[in-house]
Scaffold this motif. Structure first.
Motif, PDB file in Angstrom:
ATOM      1  N   LEU A 137      -5.609  13.715  -2.742  1.00  0.00           N
ATOM      2  CA  LEU A 137      -5.606  12.900  -1.541  1.00  0.00           C
ATOM      3  C   LEU A 137      -4.614  11.769  -1.777  1.00  0.00           C
ATOM      4  N   ILE A 138      -3.673  11.591  -0.848  1.00  0.00           N
ATOM      5  CA  ILE A 138      -2.634  10.596  -1.014  1.00  0.00           C
ATOM      6  C   ILE A 138      -2.897   9.451  -0.051  1.00  0.00           C
ATOM      7  N   LEU A 139      -3.033   8.250  -0.610  1.00  0.00           N
ATOM      8  CA  LEU A 139      -3.279   7.047   0.173  1.00  0.00           C
ATOM      9  C   LEU A 139      -2.171   6.035  -0.098  1.00  0.00           C
ATOM     10  N   THR A 140      -1.811   5.272   0.925  1.00  0.00           N
ATOM     11  CA  THR A 140      -0.816   4.224   0.753  1.00  0.00           C
ATOM     12  C   THR A 140      -1.445   2.872   1.049  1.00  0.00           C
ATOM     13  N   PRO A 141      -0.950   1.827   0.368  1.00  0.00           N
ATOM     14  CA  PRO A 141      -1.498   0.485   0.580  1.00  0.00           C
ATOM     15  C   PRO A 141      -1.242  -0.010   2.000  1.00  0.00           C
ATOM     16  N   PRO A 142      -1.971  -1.038   2.417  1.00  0.00           N
ATOM     17  CA  PRO A 142      -1.779  -1.578   3.769  1.00  0.00           C
ATOM     18  C   PRO A 142      -0.336  -2.008   4.005  1.00  0.00           C
ATOM     19  N   GLY A 143       0.213  -1.595   5.136  1.00  0.00           N
ATOM     20  CA  GLY A 143       1.563  -1.994   5.522  1.00  0.00           C
ATOM     21  C   GLY A 143       2.689  -1.230   4.846  1.00  0.00           C
ATOM     22  N   GLU A 144       2.381  -0.323   3.975  1.00  0.00           N
ATOM     23  CA  GLU A 144       3.411   0.443   3.269  1.00  0.00           C
ATOM     24  C   GLU A 144       3.718   1.721   4.045  1.00  0.00           C
ATOM     25  N   PRO A 145       4.978   2.175   4.002  1.00  0.00           N
ATOM     26  CA  PRO A 145       5.317   3.438   4.676  1.00  0.00           C
ATOM     27  C   PRO A 145       4.756   4.632   3.918  1.00  0.00           C
ATOM     28  N   GLU A 181      -9.928   3.147   1.758  1.00  0.00           N
ATOM     29  CA  GLU A 181      -9.814   3.102   3.221  1.00  0.00           C
ATOM     30  C   GLU A 181     -10.465   1.839   3.780  1.00  0.00           C
ATOM     31  N   ALA A 182     -11.552   1.398   3.165  1.00  0.00           N
ATOM     32  CA  ALA A 182     -12.196   0.157   3.599  1.00  0.00           C
ATOM     33  C   ALA A 182     -11.283  -1.039   3.344  1.00  0.00           C
ATOM     34  N   GLY A 183     -10.395  -0.922   2.377  1.00  0.00           N
ATOM     35  CA  GLY A 183      -9.416  -1.964   2.086  1.00  0.00           C
ATOM     36  C   GLY A 183      -8.121  -1.759   2.853  1.00  0.00           C
ATOM     37  N   ASP A 184      -8.174  -1.034   3.964  1.00  0.00           N
ATOM     38  CA  ASP A 184      -7.043  -0.777   4.863  1.00  0.00           C
ATOM     39  C   ASP A 184      -5.960   0.116   4.272  1.00  0.00           C
ATOM     40  N   TRP A 185      -6.275   0.878   3.249  1.00  0.00           N
ATOM     41  CA  TRP A 185      -5.337   1.877   2.779  1.00  0.00           C
ATOM     42  C   TRP A 185      -5.336   3.009   3.803  1.00  0.00           C
TER      43      TRP A 185
END
Length: 156
Positions: free
Chosen positions: A7-15, A96-100
């Motif tokens: 599963l690939i997640l990106t930090p908040p605001g990152e492309p 995801e709760a941390g806006d990732w």
């Protein structure tokens, strides 16, 4: 050769093509099986780690009793299995709760291959290739993969 889902997640605001993307292997974790509370605490899942620690102490107390020894053993085994199977999903939910943003799910034999597949798909195609492709939904938001270790179950 076995494959795993990443599963690939990106930090908040990152492309989507961010180099800070987190690749979380979705599958059974042996370290979480043998050390459930420690595994949860190391991955900063504080609530679940403390809960597992309390439950492990309760299981130890039950195991000391001659009448409830089996119940303590079963509780301890249940904590280990649940943490080993659902720990990766807890990591995803916490991020995801941390806006990732969950960007994609990639099936690959190892992390390096998963990274190559994901970042290869993020490269922009040249104009001739893009013009030849039909228009499609370009949303990068992926759907949540199935939980409880049912990797082949699509909900139908």
């Amino acid at each position: 050769m076995t494959t795993a889902s990443y599963l690939i997640l990106t930090p908040p605001g990152e492309p989507a093509a961010a180099e800070k993307a987190a690749f979380i292997r979705d599958g059974f974790r042996w370290t979480a099986f043998f050390f459930p509370a420690i595994w949860l605490l190391v991955h900063r899942l504080w609530f679940w780690g403390v809960l597992a620690l309390v439950a492990q102490f309760a299981a130890s107390a039950l195991s000391a009793s001659p009448q409830l020894g089996v119940a303590g053993w079963v509780l301890s085994l249940a904590i280990s299995i649940l943490t080993a199977l659902e720990g990766p999903q807890a990591l995803v939910r916490a991020r995801e709760a941390g806006d990732w943003t969950l960007r994609s799910v990639v099936t690959a034999p190892d992390l390096e291959t998963a990274e190559m597949i994901y970042y290869g798909a993020q490269e922009t195609p040249d104009k001739t290739t893009a013009a030849a492709l039909p228009a499609s939904d370009t949303s990068t938001k992926a759907t949540r993969p199935p939980a409880l270790g049912l990797l082949g179950y699509d909900g139908d």
